[in-house]
Write a protein that holds these residues in place. Structure first.
Motif, PDB file in Angstrom:
ATOM      1  N   GLN A 105      23.786  28.937  45.738  1.00  0.00           N
ATOM      2  CA  GLN A 105      23.540  27.741  44.906  1.00  0.00           C
ATOM      3  C   GLN A 105      24.724  26.781  44.981  1.00  0.00           C
ATOM      4  OE1 GLN A 105      22.956  29.522  41.069  1.00  0.00           O
ATOM      5  NE2 GLN A 105      20.981  30.414  41.628  1.00  0.00           N
ATOM      6  N   ALA A 106      25.923  27.345  44.835  1.00  0.00           N
ATOM      7  CA  ALA A 106      27.126  26.492  44.845  1.00  0.00           C
ATOM      8  C   ALA A 106      27.225  25.730  46.158  1.00  0.00           C
ATOM      9  CB  ALA A 106      28.364  27.348  44.621  1.00  0.00           C
ATOM     10  N   ALA A 107      26.929  26.428  47.257  1.00  0.00           N
ATOM     11  CA  ALA A 107      27.021  25.784  48.570  1.00  0.00           C
ATOM     12  C   ALA A 107      25.961  24.696  48.704  1.00  0.00           C
ATOM     13  CB  ALA A 107      26.861  26.836  49.676  1.00  0.00           C
ATOM     14  N   ARG A 108      24.736  25.024  48.294  1.00  0.00           N
ATOM     15  CA  ARG A 108      23.628  24.072  48.466  1.00  0.00           C
ATOM     16  C   ARG A 108      23.815  22.841  47.584  1.00  0.00           C
ATOM     17  NH1 ARG A 108      18.654  27.368  48.199  1.00  0.00           N
ATOM     18  NH2 ARG A 108      19.550  28.055  50.155  1.00  0.00           N
ATOM     19  N   TRP A 109      24.284  23.050  46.376  1.00  0.00           N
ATOM     20  CA  TRP A 109      24.396  21.930  45.439  1.00  0.00           C
ATOM     21  C   TRP A 109      25.792  21.307  45.448  1.00  0.00           C
ATOM     22  CZ3 TRP A 109      22.108  25.438  41.032  1.00  0.00           C
ATOM     23  CH2 TRP A 109      20.768  25.695  41.318  1.00  0.00           C
ATOM     24  N   GLU A 110      26.639  21.814  46.327  1.00  0.00           N
ATOM     25  CA  GLU A 110      28.011  21.285  46.449  1.00  0.00           C
ATOM     26  C   GLU A 110      28.715  21.252  45.088  1.00  0.00           C
ATOM     27  OE1 GLU A 110      27.316  17.598  48.496  1.00  0.00           O
ATOM     28  OE2 GLU A 110      27.479  18.587  50.434  1.00  0.00           O
ATOM     29  N   LEU A 111      28.642  22.389  44.408  1.00  0.00           N
ATOM     30  CA  LEU A 111      29.338  22.518  43.125  1.00  0.00           C
ATOM     31  C   LEU A 111      30.478  23.523  43.283  1.00  0.00           C
ATOM     32  CD1 LEU A 111      26.377  22.727  40.539  1.00  0.00           C
ATOM     33  CD2 LEU A 111      27.960  20.826  40.909  1.00  0.00           C
ATOM     34  N   PRO A 112      31.633  23.270  42.647  1.00  0.00           N
ATOM     35  CA  PRO A 112      32.711  24.252  42.730  1.00  0.00           C
ATOM     36  C   PRO A 112      32.314  25.539  42.005  1.00  0.00           C
ATOM     37  CG  PRO A 112      33.261  22.487  41.181  1.00  0.00           C
ATOM     38  CD  PRO A 112      31.975  22.088  41.845  1.00  0.00           C
ATOM     39  N   LEU A 113      32.743  26.665  42.561  1.00  0.00           N
ATOM     40  CA  LEU A 113      32.400  27.973  41.975  1.00  0.00           C
ATOM     41  C   LEU A 113      33.662  28.808  41.820  1.00  0.00           C
ATOM     42  CD1 LEU A 113      30.540  30.433  41.264  1.00  0.00           C
ATOM     43  CD2 LEU A 113      30.389  30.855  43.733  1.00  0.00           C
ATOM     44  N   THR A 114      33.809  29.429  40.656  1.00  0.00           N
ATOM     45  CA  THR A 114      34.896  30.382  40.439  1.00  0.00           C
ATOM     46  C   THR A 114      34.281  31.691  39.949  1.00  0.00           C
ATOM     47  OG1 THR A 114      36.479  28.644  39.897  1.00  0.00           O
ATOM     48  CG2 THR A 114      36.994  30.853  39.086  1.00  0.00           C
ATOM     49  N   VAL A 115      34.687  32.788  40.578  1.00  0.00           N
ATOM     50  CA  VAL A 115      34.199  34.102  40.163  1.00  0.00           C
ATOM     51  C   VAL A 115      35.351  34.839  39.480  1.00  0.00           C
ATOM     52  CG1 VAL A 115      33.201  36.300  40.923  1.00  0.00           C
ATOM     53  CG2 VAL A 115      32.601  34.183  42.124  1.00  0.00           C
ATOM     54  N   VAL A 116      35.117  35.308  38.267  1.00  0.00           N
ATOM     55  CA  VAL A 116      36.126  36.114  37.566  1.00  0.00           C
ATOM     56  C   VAL A 116      35.569  37.526  37.403  1.00  0.00           C
ATOM     57  CG1 VAL A 116      37.336  34.266  36.327  1.00  0.00           C
ATOM     58  CG2 VAL A 116      35.276  35.238  35.342  1.00  0.00           C
ATOM     59  N   ALA A 117      36.423  38.505  37.626  1.00  0.00           N
ATOM     60  CA  ALA A 117      35.961  39.903  37.607  1.00  0.00           C
ATOM     61  C   ALA A 117      36.551  40.660  36.425  1.00  0.00           C
ATOM     62  CB  ALA A 117      36.338  40.593  38.912  1.00  0.00           C
ATOM     63  N   TYR A 118      35.713  41.488  35.806  1.00  0.00           N
ATOM     64  CA  TYR A 118      36.208  42.343  34.713  1.00  0.00           C
ATOM     65  C   TYR A 118      37.432  43.131  35.180  1.00  0.00           C
ATOM     66  CZ  TYR A 118      32.001  42.043  31.674  1.00  0.00           C
ATOM     67  OH  TYR A 118      30.992  41.635  30.839  1.00  0.00           O
ATOM     68  N   ALA A 119      37.341  43.668  36.386  1.00  0.00           N
ATOM     69  CA  ALA A 119      38.418  44.553  36.862  1.00  0.00           C
ATOM     70  C   ALA A 119      39.768  43.836  36.826  1.00  0.00           C
ATOM     71  CB  ALA A 119      38.101  45.031  38.277  1.00  0.00           C
ATOM     72  N   ASP A 120      39.766  42.542  37.189  1.00  0.00           N
ATOM     73  CA  ASP A 120      41.026  41.777  37.197  1.00  0.00           C
ATOM     74  C   ASP A 120      41.453  41.391  35.778  1.00  0.00           C
ATOM     75  OD1 ASP A 120      40.915  41.890  39.950  1.00  0.00           O
ATOM     76  OD2 ASP A 120      39.799  39.991  40.094  1.00  0.00           O
ATOM     77  N   LEU A 121      40.465  41.045  34.963  1.00  0.00           N
ATOM     78  CA  LEU A 121      40.797  40.546  33.616  1.00  0.00           C
ATOM     79  C   LEU A 121      41.130  41.665  32.645  1.00  0.00           C
ATOM     80  CD1 LEU A 121      37.952  37.889  33.110  1.00  0.00           C
ATOM     81  CD2 LEU A 121      40.372  37.415  33.486  1.00  0.00           C
TER      82      LEU A 121
END
Ligand SMILES: Nc1ncnc2c1ncn2[C@@H]1O[C@H](COP(=O)(O)OP(=O)(O)OP(=O)(O)O)[C@@H](O)[C@H]1O
Length: 321
Positions: A105-121
């Motif tokens: 979706q992010a690629a198709r709609w040219e929207l910035p995407l950030t993924v945050v992971a429980y493991a890191d947080l």
């Protein structure tokens, strides 16, 4: 019998009857009407002011997919900018496919995407590790509690990371559940997970709050949206939407000085601390990974397979000549 003409453009054949009004519309006019209604919800409720940097909680599911798509259409008129934020809870065999949908979706709609992971947080805690740690202690229920609280915290962290001023999430008429809970919890005030935001957190809102599940699925269908599909068979009842409307009126009417919240409400208003409390309990029992077991949350069987997505056929008009 040929399908009736669209009641809006009077040119195309109608493709559906709107569940609430019964109005027969073609797919294009339905999508335009749906977007206009979300625009009205945002403007009338003053949910997202011009200049807002909006973090869209993107799960890859239908609700947040439709939300992101509609807001992207409306962004120029609202004067807002969007940033997708996806939370990776660390659920083996489930979240990976959903995250792949968000990336597309992010690629198709040219929207910035950030993924945050429980493991890191959360110091290495994934939901699979939580599930193992809480096994035998009313596991399924405990998992839902952990996942809900930690996801809320993770979304907040992700939103702050990208400099967002507001957070939006899907939840169409599921809002009724929150409304009902708030009615039951607090006869004297309106607050909580539904239409409000929690103390100290970024303002959070639900622009699809007045849309029905059926129309969300129809919008995804007519706009040919690519999303990660689970069960889509939940229906929409007018009473449910009326309940959400009532809550909105109640919130507006609540101009009088507020009484101190009863104890359960104070607990609700501290979800950020709730996350820390839950993590403290987990760490007290041992670090993540101290208990071995199969990954996945479903103790009755393997993780669920995605179901094929289909619009609700009862309101689609068959395309016979
Ligand atoms: N992993 C996630 N990452 C980011 N946002 C999420 C995530 N999971 C849920 N959300 C946000 O919270 C909302 C409610 O999620 P929930 O799983 O309770 O409902 P849902 O109806 O299944 O939503 P969806 O169809 O969007 O997955 C979603 O619409 C989305 O905006």
């Amino acid at each position: 019998m040929p399908a009736p003409q669209c009641a809006s453009c009077h040119k195309a054949r109608a493709a559906l009857h709107r569940p609430r009004s019964g109005q027969a519309l073609c797919g294009a006019c339905f999508c335009t009407a749906f977007e206009a209604e979300v625009l009205h919800t945002v403007i009338a409720g003053r949910l997202l002011p011009p200049g807002a940097v909006v973090a869209v909680g993107a799960s890859g599911g239908k609700d947040s997919t439709v939300l992101a798509h509609v807001l992207r259409e409306l962004a120029p008129r609202l004067g807002i900018s969007l940033h997708l934020v996806a939370v990776d809870e660390g659920i083996g065999g489930y979240r990976d496919a959903a995250l792949a949908a968000v990336r597309r979706q992010a690629a198709r709609w040219e929207l910035p995407l950030t993924v945050v992971a429980y493991a890191d947080l959360f110091g290495g805690w994934t939901m699979d590790a939580v599930a193992r740690s809480t096994a035998g202690s009313g596991r399924s229920r405990a998992c839902c509690t952990f996942c809900g609280v930690l996801r809320r915290r993770a979304l907040e962290e992700g939103a702050r990371l990208v400099g967002a001023t507001h957070v939006v999430t899907g939840e169409p008429d599921d809002m009724a559940e929150a409304v009902l809970m708030n009615f039951l919890r607090a006869a004297g005030g309106w607050r909580g997970r539904g239409l409000g935001s929690q103390a100290g957190a970024l303002p959070r809102c639900h622009p699809l709050q007045l849309a029905s599940q059926k129309e969300v699925v129809l919008y995804a269908h007519f706009r040919r949206l690519d999303y990660f599909s689970e069960c889509v068979s939940r229906g929409a009842a007018s009473a449910v939407l009326d309940l959400v409307h009532s809550a909105g009126r109640l919130a507006l009417a609540r101009q009088r000085p507020r009484r101190p919240a009863p104890a359960p409400l104070r607990a609700l208003a501290s979800a950020l601390c709730q996350a820390c409390a839950l993590l403290g309990g987990l760490n007290a029992a041992g670090p993540p990974g101290h208990r071995q077991g199969p990954p996945g949350l479903d103790e009755e069987g393997p993780p669920r397979e995605p179901q094929p997505s289909r619009p609700p056929t009862s309101i689609l008009i068959p395309t016979t000549s």
